[in-house]
Design a protein around this motif. Structure first.
Motif, PDB file in Angstrom:
ATOM      1  N   THR A 144      40.586 -22.772  90.465  1.00 57.31           N
ATOM      2  CA  THR A 144      39.653 -21.804  91.027  1.00 57.31           C
ATOM      3  C   THR A 144      38.239 -22.369  91.092  1.00 57.31           C
ATOM      4  OG1 THR A 144      39.180 -20.888  88.842  1.00 57.31           O
ATOM      5  CG2 THR A 144      40.993 -19.884  90.080  1.00 57.31           C
ATOM      6  N   ALA A 145      37.972 -23.334  90.234  1.00 52.45           N
ATOM      7  CA  ALA A 145      36.637 -23.928  90.175  1.00 52.45           C
ATOM      8  C   ALA A 145      36.721 -25.262  89.448  1.00 52.45           C
ATOM      9  CB  ALA A 145      35.658 -23.009  89.439  1.00 52.45           C
ATOM     10  N   VAL A 146      35.740 -26.090  89.698  1.00 52.31           N
ATOM     11  CA  VAL A 146      35.584 -27.338  88.951  1.00 52.31           C
ATOM     12  C   VAL A 146      34.316 -27.199  88.120  1.00 52.31           C
ATOM     13  CG1 VAL A 146      35.170 -29.813  89.107  1.00 52.31           C
ATOM     14  CG2 VAL A 146      36.757 -28.713  90.697  1.00 52.31           C
ATOM     15  N   THR A 147      34.423 -27.429  86.832  1.00 47.05           N
ATOM     16  CA  THR A 147      33.235 -27.365  85.991  1.00 47.05           C
ATOM     17  C   THR A 147      32.909 -28.747  85.446  1.00 47.05           C
ATOM     18  OG1 THR A 147      34.341 -26.969  83.864  1.00 47.05           O
ATOM     19  CG2 THR A 147      33.913 -25.045  85.258  1.00 47.05           C
ATOM     20  N   ALA A 148      31.615 -28.995  85.267  1.00 45.43           N
ATOM     21  CA  ALA A 148      31.151 -30.175  84.541  1.00 45.43           C
ATOM     22  C   ALA A 148      30.776 -29.680  83.153  1.00 45.43           C
ATOM     23  CB  ALA A 148      29.950 -30.795  85.234  1.00 45.43           C
ATOM     24  N   GLN A 149      31.568 -30.045  82.156  1.00 44.15           N
ATOM     25  CA  GLN A 149      31.283 -29.576  80.802  1.00 44.15           C
ATOM     26  C   GLN A 149      31.839 -30.542  79.775  1.00 44.15           C
ATOM     27  OE1 GLN A 149      33.598 -26.145  79.204  1.00 44.15           O
ATOM     28  NE2 GLN A 149      34.381 -25.921  81.290  1.00 44.15           N
ATOM     29  N   ASN A 150      31.315 -30.385  78.564  1.00 43.06           N
ATOM     30  CA  ASN A 150      31.790 -31.160  77.425  1.00 43.06           C
ATOM     31  C   ASN A 150      31.698 -30.270  76.195  1.00 43.06           C
ATOM     32  OD1 ASN A 150      29.032 -31.159  76.806  1.00 43.06           O
ATOM     33  ND2 ASN A 150      28.726 -33.212  77.638  1.00 43.06           N
ATOM     34  N   THR A 151      31.683 -30.842  75.017  1.00 38.05           N
ATOM     35  CA  THR A 151      31.661 -30.021  73.809  1.00 38.05           C
ATOM     36  C   THR A 151      30.294 -29.384  73.566  1.00 38.05           C
ATOM     37  OG1 THR A 151      31.041 -31.836  72.314  1.00 38.05           O
ATOM     38  CG2 THR A 151      33.398 -31.525  72.764  1.00 38.05           C
ATOM     39  N   LEU A 152      29.277 -29.828  74.303  1.00 40.68           N
ATOM     40  CA  LEU A 152      27.921 -29.303  74.122  1.00 40.68           C
ATOM     41  C   LEU A 152      27.575 -28.175  75.082  1.00 40.68           C
ATOM     42  CD1 LEU A 152      26.042 -32.693  73.613  1.00 40.68           C
ATOM     43  CD2 LEU A 152      26.659 -31.029  71.855  1.00 40.68           C
ATOM     44  N   GLY A 153      28.248 -28.110  76.223  1.00 39.98           N
ATOM     45  CA  GLY A 153      27.928 -27.049  77.165  1.00 39.98           C
ATOM     46  C   GLY A 153      28.417 -27.313  78.565  1.00 39.98           C
ATOM     47  N   VAL A 154      28.110 -26.359  79.441  1.00 41.18           N
ATOM     48  CA  VAL A 154      28.494 -26.430  80.848  1.00 41.18           C
ATOM     49  C   VAL A 154      27.270 -26.813  81.662  1.00 41.18           C
ATOM     50  CG1 VAL A 154      29.426 -25.144  82.809  1.00 41.18           C
ATOM     51  CG2 VAL A 154      30.213 -24.616  80.486  1.00 41.18           C
ATOM     52  N   THR A 155      27.375 -27.886  82.431  1.00 41.69           N
ATOM     53  CA  THR A 155      26.232 -28.351  83.218  1.00 41.69           C
ATOM     54  C   THR A 155      26.418 -28.133  84.715  1.00 41.69           C
ATOM     55  OG1 THR A 155      27.161 -30.594  83.177  1.00 41.69           O
ATOM     56  CG2 THR A 155      25.514 -30.051  81.506  1.00 41.69           C
ATOM     57  N   GLY A 156      27.600 -27.674  85.117  1.00 38.75           N
ATOM     58  CA  GLY A 156      27.820 -27.392  86.537  1.00 38.75           C
ATOM     59  C   GLY A 156      29.090 -26.592  86.758  1.00 38.75           C
TER      60      GLY A 156
ATOM     61  N   LEU B  44      52.643 -21.473  85.661  1.00 36.81           N
ATOM     62  CA  LEU B  44      51.503 -21.772  86.531  1.00 36.81           C
ATOM     63  C   LEU B  44      50.222 -21.295  85.872  1.00 36.81           C
ATOM     64  CD1 LEU B  44      50.131 -22.457  89.304  1.00 36.81           C
ATOM     65  CD2 LEU B  44      50.755 -20.125  90.024  1.00 36.81           C
ATOM     66  N   THR B  45      49.212 -22.147  85.825  1.00 32.97           N
ATOM     67  CA  THR B  45      47.892 -21.737  85.380  1.00 32.97           C
ATOM     68  C   THR B  45      46.961 -21.661  86.585  1.00 32.97           C
ATOM     69  OG1 THR B  45      45.921 -22.358  84.128  1.00 32.97           O
ATOM     70  CG2 THR B  45      47.419 -24.144  84.700  1.00 32.97           C
ATOM     71  N   ILE B  46      46.268 -20.556  86.708  1.00 30.06           N
ATOM     72  CA  ILE B  46      45.265 -20.351  87.755  1.00 30.06           C
ATOM     73  C   ILE B  46      43.929 -20.247  87.036  1.00 30.06           C
ATOM     74  CG2 ILE B  46      44.548 -18.945  89.710  1.00 30.06           C
ATOM     75  CD1 ILE B  46      47.401 -17.781  89.793  1.00 30.06           C
ATOM     76  N   ALA B  47      43.151 -21.307  87.074  1.00 30.64           N
ATOM     77  CA  ALA B  47      41.963 -21.367  86.224  1.00 30.64           C
ATOM     78  C   ALA B  47      41.032 -22.472  86.695  1.00 30.64           C
ATOM     79  CB  ALA B  47      42.378 -21.598  84.767  1.00 30.64           C
ATOM     80  N   GLY B  48      39.943 -22.632  85.966  1.00 32.55           N
ATOM     81  CA  GLY B  48      38.987 -23.682  86.271  1.00 32.55           C
ATOM     82  C   GLY B  48      39.331 -24.975  85.561  1.00 32.55           C
ATOM     83  N   SER B  49      38.819 -26.070  86.095  1.00 37.59           N
ATOM     84  CA  SER B  49      38.995 -27.384  85.483  1.00 37.59           C
ATOM     85  C   SER B  49      37.870 -27.640  84.493  1.00 37.59           C
ATOM     86  CB  SER B  49      38.986 -28.466  86.562  1.00 37.59           C
ATOM     87  OG  SER B  49      38.891 -29.750  85.986  1.00 37.59           O
TER      88      SER B  49
END
Length: 269
Positions: free
Chosen positions: A40-52, A8-13
């Motif tokens: 635990t969280a949803v992130t908006a990110q790509n190889t350049l950075g996290v935007t949300g 089980l992984t408990i982590a952000g997307s």
């Protein structure tokens, strides 16, 4: 124990697919372990950075863990990005409630792009609630410095940091050496009694997004299969070295590692 190993992984997307639960589930699958997740969280990110970053309620995290643990079962669990104290408390309580073995803590604090993923209060809570339950903690050098308050500029200082982290209650620690200079990438493993160095040739590449997640997920997968802790750590080192050695060249920044590269290395493509 189930005939099929379960992790089980408990982590952000990570919407970019290179880190977080996406990296963990890919790693579990590659190592023939049935993977499950509690976000635990949803992130908006790509190889350049996290935007949300959009945190889930602690109740949502608890319900996901309950759903998995009470039906399918868990042989090993890892934690990644945990954005706030209440979620940390919830995870600790659920791990104890369900007697989940083999806890691997990847203390995710800063994204490869430099974006902060864990606030200062949550860092303190990590030491108070989760590290005492850990089978192994896998900080990189900056994370180990934050956890211990030490400047890690020598092997002796890294050994001191490892002792401190184990003194917080963890059974063992791997201080990853990717941030060190030199021809080799050397990780320091401390099992509470003895130190050992895990060494591999340093690979010069910008495509290292998700390396920490992948390494800790590989440890988790091997522990789920009943592998001894020292062997699980060593095999995870082999897995992540292969993943870095065969980059996918995706994105315009820090691209993801190659989760199926171990098969190429083993001649199983």
């Amino acid at each position: 124990m189930s005939s099929v190993a379960r992790a089980l992984t408990i982590a952000g997307s990570d919407s970019g697919g290179g880190a977080g639960i996406q990296a963990d589930l890919k790693t579990f699958q590659e190592l023939r372990v049935f993977g499950m997740s509690a976000l635990t969280a949803v992130t908006a990110q790509n190889t350049l950075g996290v935007t949300g970053i959009y945190e889930l309620e602690s109740e949502a995290v608890a319900t996901q863990i309950d759903a998995v643990a009470t039906d399918i079962g868990v042989d090993a669990v890892k934690t990644g990005m945990i954005a706030n104290i209440q979620i940390m408390k919830t995870i600790a309580a659920k791990i104890e409630e369900h007697s989940i073995p083999n806890l691997v803590i990847d203390p995710v604090m800063i994204a490869k792009s430099g974006d902060s993923l864990l606030n200062s209060d949550a860092r303190l809570a990590l030491k108070k609630y989760l590290i005492p339950l850990a089978t192994v903690v896998t900080p990189n050098l900056p994370e180990a410095e934050v956890l211990t308050g030490l400047t890690l500029d020598s092997l002796d200082s890294r050994k001191q940091a490892a002792r401190l982290i184990v003194s917080m209650g963890a059974r063992s620690v791997v201080i990853k050496g990717g941030h060190l200079a030199g021809e080799a990438a050397e990780d320091l493993f401390y099992d509470g009694n003895e130190f050992s160095i895990l060494s591999a040739p340093r690979i010069e590449t910008p495509h290292t997004h998700g390396t920490g997640c992948t390494f800790s997920a590989a440890i988790t997968a091997h522990l789920a299969k009943g592998t001894s802790l020292p062997a699980a750590v060593q095999q995870a080192k082999t897995f992540i070295t292969a993943a870095i050695s065969h980059p996918l060249h995706l994105g315009k920044g820090h691209g993801p590692t190659n989760h199926w590269a171990h098969r190429l290395q083993e001649g199983k493509s």
